[in-house]
Design an enzyme around this catalytic site. Structure first.
Site, mmCIF file in Angstrom:
data_model
loop_
_atom_site.group_PDB
_atom_site.id
_atom_site.type_symbol
_atom_site.label_atom_id
_atom_site.label_comp_id
_atom_site.label_asym_id
_atom_site.label_seq_id
_atom_site.Cartn_x
_atom_site.Cartn_y
_atom_site.Cartn_z
ATOM 1 N N THR D 16 0.808 -1.223 0.000
ATOM 2 C CA THR D 16 0.000 0.000 0.000
ATOM 3 C C THR D 16 0.842 1.275 0.000
ATOM 4 O OG1 THR D 16 -0.099 -0.004 2.411
ATOM 5 C CG2 THR D 16 -1.877 -1.131 1.248
ATOM 6 N N GLY D 17 2.155 1.131 0.212
ATOM 7 C CA GLY D 17 3.027 2.302 0.294
ATOM 8 C C GLY D 17 3.397 2.854 -1.074
ATOM 9 N N CYS D 159 17.898 5.544 -4.056
ATOM 10 C CA CYS D 159 17.547 6.185 -5.323
ATOM 11 C C CYS D 159 18.606 7.149 -5.841
ATOM 12 C CB CYS D 159 16.197 6.891 -5.206
ATOM 13 S SG CYS D 159 16.028 7.976 -3.779
ATOM 14 N N GLY D 191 11.008 11.084 -3.168
ATOM 15 C CA GLY D 191 12.034 10.231 -2.592
ATOM 16 C C GLY D 191 11.873 10.026 -1.102
ATOM 17 N N HIS D 255 15.313 12.796 -9.720
ATOM 18 C CA HIS D 255 16.502 13.303 -9.033
ATOM 19 C C HIS D 255 17.499 13.816 -10.061
ATOM 20 C CE1 HIS D 255 14.927 11.821 -5.408
ATOM 21 N NE2 HIS D 255 15.704 10.812 -5.149
#
Lengths: 365, 365, 365, 365
Positions: D16-17, D159, D191, D255
């Site tokens: 769910t994240g 990341c 992020g 990024h």
């Protein structure tokens, strides 16, 4: 260009601009249309499209390969003689001379500019709403001097007008005439074109004013929601009263509009009736199976905080509109929010869908 | 603390929070008040203020030197026994128990929380508008059991309510009762406190929903714009109908609100009459010479695109409100925009100005 | 203008622009200077200042009352004959002809434009760093043909150069020559002037390129950090190697710069030594008691996530710079971040402080 | 779930994240994998996926229909016994116990958490760079007690580390070992996960600090760019020196990283050589024809101001990286910028591509 036996040739005016770039993407792989001629200002003439948009192409998708090397033409009618349809993304300045010249040359022009929207001969069409107005095209051709057998100008509406038309039309169809409509807008920066607004003006800010925007909503809406007369020679405006307050907000794409309205009918429909009418609304572009028509003209959101521009503007590639927070209004009858993608259904997608309907109804032959 | 012979000692509840930090800055050099006791949650108790706000101080001005080393106290009444006035920046959770406990201990509480706003004993005061409601304080004291001789709770309003109250009040004073008011808000992120909203939710976005906000505007407004009865024992609500639509926009500070309204009076006042009434409006805080009162309660902007949050929110240190774009409304009578600084007049400045008026009127002795 | 017996008369070129507006605010109540003549482009000539900036005044403070009604003059030297000092906020285009014409007319020009920064006769001065370079003014006057007895041009540096100069200078003073400096910038949108960037380009975006900015940092720094020779007739560049990478970010004001550097000295100073040297650094403008000099030239932040543009850009009215996160660099010796207010110390404040120092050192008499 | 004869069953931890939602979208129509089991925290257990993400689904695409009604399971190994592969989007807190428990139960775990990245038994794989490290899987299985015949943990990198790995690897492959690398990052708010950063902290701001991020880049890079030894039992770190400075900027996704680097080789390669090596770089995932592998691992932009987060983050669905502004560095040898999509190749896409390579190399049978 390779010949395309079954597709219509299209020209694009203002092809390097914000709306023009969207036309390129929408038409690059279209089942009915082939990009044939690209027009832009004299500074671009003779360049390839790729050269002309160098440093100005602001789309996350790349320039379609087969368009990249096409040569840019000056926006004069003879360069577009082989075009069955012309989409205009011109600003109102150049549009004022170019569009009528093209029409006089028997070209069919679908325009995003404001110049002819309120012209009594020109259909002002939101494709999810009033494609029936295209039936005034024969009268437009017959009324010009000299008369035309093919050329016409069909306009689409201002982006903030466009967003609220589908729900208003759906409610009129279901519950009869509207009485009063009050709308406050929160409009995206892309609505101002490119370069458009200074970052300095809109960063961390709201600008509670967009030149002529409120007047456009108040006047265009009545024409769009109105009907055409029996002989198909005139537009009859809708009789409701509309008041708009327009604001620019720091959002890239997606116009949010807060609507409160009342019906002539007493008692007014319930919230549930309203939601159902919005959800069930279908338009001619859907019935005709047009390529760009959304599966759902109006998506009704049930979550308490939706729609939102960033999350919902790309739903159905921006071809429909989103409604949420349908609830009673203590002052008028009902209030809700509408989110529409101002660069898609609010601009380029409207022109393309209008042309698809015109094609299906025989106005492009 | 150095003794301050003429100033009243004040306590601040929730001193480390967003509103609390503003109290610190407003009160650090105040002519009537001296910061005496700082209260915060148990996690801060025993720390110095500087330690307690480490990593949480979000003001562009530094923590005032003489506050930095003050020790944080638990929010219990005995710690504030020496305080003549208590400003509460508590959230509604802790406020629900702390504020009545403080009042019971005969402390005067000026609250930013929502808990007592609609309480029939508690004045809900926008200092530019209805400081006359403070006259219900004796009745509040007398009605409690046991009766109090000093303690009370006075609330200020929700930030989005506060902004529109001065112009509505000015127009009622000048032209008689309002009939209908429709307001759409574009509210700043600081209104949600800290940490408040996720950056992910509001970045490049509009959220067309703020929990309970529309209900607060619709209910609080009627109490604030109403009057108190002859014996000063009850509030009589104003009779106008109000409808609100609330949106969060990516702006740091400053709530913009689009207002349309109608008067009971026929014909309604002209745009010029409305502008003059707004400009000429003066409030009791001004007449009493209160320290925080703005020179101009309502600044009427003539530029077509003002007020704007980033440019106008700090005008008069955010102690007044800004109105612009006064124009006719096709649906109701008049429309305009209001900009108010939600963290100043919308929160901390309201409490402080309310206390200044209460002081001038003898309610703090 | 009322005569001001003790103050010097100043003229402002480009008074309606972004930098010009800051000059107005800085000079409106200055102890040494009185605003005497305002110059702008021909489109503004003859208007009052208030009329000329209508819709373009982007400051949160209002136009100072005594400036509002001053008449705008054309930027020709004879209009500024009564000015003891001229501050130029002109763009490099008009600056290329106007500034030397003014100098030839014996006017003292403090320029923000890039045109004369690398000129071997013109001091390029960051007022917190190298006001000693003003001593080349006599040589500049003597070298021109015809020689001048009063006129000169003194430049301030590009905003992104300016920010990093104070810490680099402080470290050179304390620890000897630098060897290598690598800087990556995150620059605010106000650095591009007005209208500057399109909102469309920088919204929700980073632009990793600012025209000529990297070259400016790499060249200007060496001149600023260098010395002047014994006879005060030439600039000797500093010998360190500098590499810059410049980015535009969606922040209104305040340039953040990430610096890594190495010293010639082995072993290099410790982090604590570096912090102390930065904190203790003082400049001539401070020693001379100049009005605009900050109390602290370099504010060293200890919090792990400071400085930040929004929270720290207005510290000391933007007249100093902020350093934070001083830590070892695995590749070079030391790394840290610098935040400077690009519209204050990065532009208008630099010119004004340079003039204050020049006054104190006798170059304006 | 309907049985899928040829596809492997996959489980998703933390479904769910933020990362979990991306897994759902990437795997909903994957040729090799079928979503079989969805795990989340106990508060979601028993709900359907649709219920569990109500108000938390932050994707512009809708929840895939066949996933919407799947029941959420607790994150214990027995619930995932039928899964051939498990993708973990868990935070490091729950990951610390769940991931090793799953491995002990002979499940193959592809993890986004930081816990096992530097573990000497766990491959830390950027799929465009070092899929050869998967060959340590047999040693991992053999080294655990009890030994495993199927289970393992493979990590993907942080990341901001991931983005710069492909260009660094491409340059090492072409020109031999790197000497020094200096990187400054401008990282997107996504992020930080959800709710992640307060809007109040990053609005109109830069935060020059991200906890542990610089250390992650400096340590993870050396493992990823290193090799595995002959017997495939240990990782040999690359020997270059890396220094990172990390900043958060108000950008949603993408990024940007400014890189300066030097080679051991003297003289270093030219700018043109570097561009060609970057452009020509191919990885094992491409050679193996993996579904998620980009057509172009590194897209080299020639326009002077590209790549940009908003315009280029969705190129190739975020599965490759973008490099631009390749130019000489006065301090080191070469500098350039890298843009990577932190939620795609920087997170979920990495795990999925790693699993595709593992499948092709026989580690999932």
């Amino acid at each position: 260009m390779a010949p395309s036996t079954n597709k219509l040739n299209v020209g694009i005016l203002g092809a390097t601009g914000t709306v023009g770039q969207r036309f390129i993407l929408l038409l690059a792989e279209h089942p009915n249309f082939t990009i044939h001629t690209l027009g832009a200002s004299s500074s671009s003439t003779g360049k390839t499209y790729k050269e002309a948009v160098l440093g100005r192409w602001k789309q996350s998708r790349a320039v379609p390969a087969h368009v990249a090397d096409q040569e840019m033409k000056e926006c004069v009618a003879k360069n577009f003689a082989q075009c069955d349809v012309v989409f205009s993304g011109l600003d109102s300045g150049p549009a004022s001379t170019v569009e009528p010249e093209f029409r006089s040359a028997n070209l069919r022009v679908f325009s995003n500019a404001r110049n002819y929207r309120m012209d009594p001969l020109c259909p002002l069409v939101v494709p999810l709403v009033n494609t029936s107005h295209l039936d005034l095209i024969p009268h437009q051709r017959a009324s010009l001097s000299p008369q035309l057998n093919q050329g016409f100008i069909v306009c689409n509406a201002n982006c903030s007008t466009t967003g609220i038309m589908p729900p208003l039309k759906a409610l009129m169809d279901a519950f009869g005439p509207l009485d009063k409509v009050l709308v406050s807008t929160l409009q995206a920066i892309s609505g101002a074109g490119y370069p458009g607004l200074s970052a300095f003006d809109v960063h961390d800010n709201v600008v509670p004013y967009i030149g002529s925007e409120e007047e456009k909503i108040e006047s265009e809406s009545k024409k769009i929601l109105g009907s055409i007369n029996g002989p198909k020679t005139a537009f009859d405006e809708a009789q409701c009263t509309i008041s708009a307050a327009c604001n620019r907000v720091p959002v890239l794409d997606g116009h949010m509009e807060c609507v409160s309205l009342s019906f002539q009918r007493r008692p007014p429909p319930s919230v549930e009736d309203v939601k159902r009418a919005l959800h069930d609304f279908r338009c001619e572009a859907q019935e005709l199976g047009c390529h760009s028509a959304p599966a759902q003209a109006i998506t009704v959101h049930e979550e308490v905080d939706r729609p939102q521009p960033r999350l919902d503007r790309d739903h159905q590639n921006g071809s429909g509109v989103n409604v949420g927070r349908v609830r009673p209004c203590p002052v008028l009858d009902i209030k809700f929010v509408v989110l529409s993608n101002n660069v898609m259904i609010g601009a380029a997608t409207s022109s393309v869908m209008n042309a698809e309907v015109a094609l299906a109804k025989g106005y492009l032959s």
